[in-house]
Scaffold this active site. Sequence first.
Site, mmCIF file in Angstrom:
data_model
loop_
_atom_site.group_PDB
_atom_site.id
_atom_site.type_symbol
_atom_site.label_atom_id
_atom_site.label_comp_id
_atom_site.label_asym_id
_atom_site.label_seq_id
_atom_site.Cartn_x
_atom_site.Cartn_y
_atom_site.Cartn_z
ATOM 1 C CB SER A 8 -0.892 0.021 1.244
ATOM 2 O OG SER A 8 -1.522 1.289 1.394
ATOM 3 C CE1 TYR A 43 -4.210 -2.094 4.966
ATOM 4 C CE2 TYR A 43 -2.972 -0.122 4.375
ATOM 5 C CZ TYR A 43 -3.754 -1.204 4.013
ATOM 6 O OH TYR A 43 -4.078 -1.390 2.688
#
Length: 255
Positions: free
Chosen positions: A146, A161
């Site tokens: 990401s 995350y």
Amino acid sequence: MSSFPAERTAVLTGAASPRGIGRATAHLLAEHGWHIGVVDVDPTAAAETAAEVSEQHGVRAVGVGADVADRAAARAAVDQLEAQLPQLVAVVAFAGVSSPVPYLEVDADEWHRVLSINLTGTHWITQRVAESLVVSGVGRIVGISSVSAQRGGGTYSRTPYSASKAGVVGLMRSIARELGPHGVTANVVSPGPVDTDIMGGALSEERKTAMAADGVLPRIGTPRDIAAAVHYLISEDAGFVTGQTLNVDGGLYMH
């Protein structure tokens, strides 16, 4: 190096979410003749997705339920897919969860929840598929990172995350180095903001516009944008590409 088989299967984790990147990728790969194995924590959704893909594209597809963070469950899921589908050639680890919790509020449960699915789950599924790829002498592995990992959050999710998605990059680079001699490539796709439910639900037009403003293109990503990148990286033509991170983020993060 073994030749790329005409009848080939891609295993996709987390591919049963209705508006997810994994599901869009399953359809795009099937359009190009890939047979599809779906692994999702929801066994019913996995089976329904596989049936839909098979019906629409005329390929073989099987869906199985598994918690990818559980090593035994992950291995059993791949065993089941391998027994019912043509030669495994690719694995793409989409299964992941978001984490918008501020860093100072991250407790042990939240840290473990995110890392176990996003990083550990990617490892267990990848390792099991890689065993088969090494035996056959040809394979493609793709991890999903990401832009959050590269920028340190700043989209929707925060520290656990970002840490887990940065871990995926290190994992794939190490796999690329170890398995390259066996004809197996390993790469990463790093999406920017994409209009899926992992961003906290359906996005308003105002929120899409605000997120797009960070990049250089006047929109945020679609699941098909990411699917197309995955399709390239698992293709026969990408056989000399390994250990790379392909940023599909509208120019949000530039080195």
